[in-house]
Design an enzyme around this catalytic site. Sequence first.
Site: not given
Length: 455
Positions: A10, A17, A412
């Site tokens: 169901l 709510r 880098a």
Amino acid sequence: MSNPIAAIVLAAGKGTRMKSDLHKVLHPIAGRPMLLHLMASVDALNPAKKVVIVGDKADQLEAALAGSADLAVQEPQLGTGHAVQQAESALSGFDGDVLILYGDVPFVPAATMQSMIDRLGAADAPAVVVLAFEPADALQYGRVIVAKDSEGRDRVVKMVEHKDATEAERAVRLCNSGLMAAKARDLFALLARVTDNNAAKEFYLVDIVNIANADGRHCAVVKTDPDDVAGINSRAELAAAEAQWQAFRRDEAMAGGASLRAPETVWFSWDTELGRDVTIEPNVFFGPGVKVSDGVNIRANSHIEGAIIGAGCEVGPFARLRPGTILGEKAKIGNFVETKKAVLGKGAKASHLTYLGDATIGAGANIGAGTITCNYDGYFKYQTVIGENAFIGSNSALVAPVKIGRDAIVAAGSAVTRDVADGELRLVRGEQLVKPGWADRFHDAMRKKKAADKK
């Protein structure tokens, strides 16, 4: 040979709510809609038929179920008995056992469902089996009134909703979960005789028990733990269900050989898989689709979803692994590193401050701090491939599509836009300009100007 099983679920209620545009039974617990938690337990029984009763937001349920169950519409909604009746057409020709379940009661164990089916098939042949529980506070639950038969078995002599119960009946602590089992041929015959002669003017499912009793048949009861039949009707109850599920899963993880440093701060998904000797530090969140192998250390404040983590890996602290991440054995993802569709080979590591997206990184490669794979041009995603034992220097931008060769080094601060060959050094920086004494002269001039401005 056991009878075939059908499940009627169901899920037609409006869920007012929740105050949500999402159907109540699709609100997630541990990342999975509560309805699908229930359907997974149902599937463990290998049902011949599954029928979900829908009403409000039926399109959402249809999409979530994706053809895995039949849908029957309840419109208007005239009570639980009326809801179950809507499955009659879908179960036309079915002559087996029927379970009646609720989409907002997601944690009913498959073993409990099987107990109901087993009781239905017992030699005394009850017309209906009722699943009941004894909560600490019976509140507004419907009551199950039982008495012992001549052989000492509990018989359900009456089912009554709280609003229709007498004071004596309300004093009974045995409560109706709403879940029932009955043979299909009995169920719909009894439902056809249910009326709305009650305070709410609804067709109550529980009345089939009273009708069966009036016919001289008997109904049985199976008892279960209150936590197994906890219903979810509000956001607060949803949070309580989440807490209940997480507490169980944490205990299960530790029993299975994982160490949780602060269990109450670790959040699992419904499908999280953990190996043995996994250590999980505080404040770790697992989204769906995570598999963790043996001996992994997941450090604090990490967020992981859709990732496969190989044996002996280290992740975090403060790491974010997004879907498509695969870490090979003993790979390392360090602090403030984010990955997405990134595959790291054995022993590869990105220790800090890095983004790796749409990338394949070879075994033993080392990705320096501040490295970014630039994988998106605003329209399409592109791949970055980094070879085994390559070294990517800090603060590098790898502009995809690009390949960095085996044993290559990217210096880098480089912005790499073209492939780097095996063993090659790639240095992409603007030439440094050196002006000896320039800073000293600048400071002297500024100090004199500042002093003059004060006069």
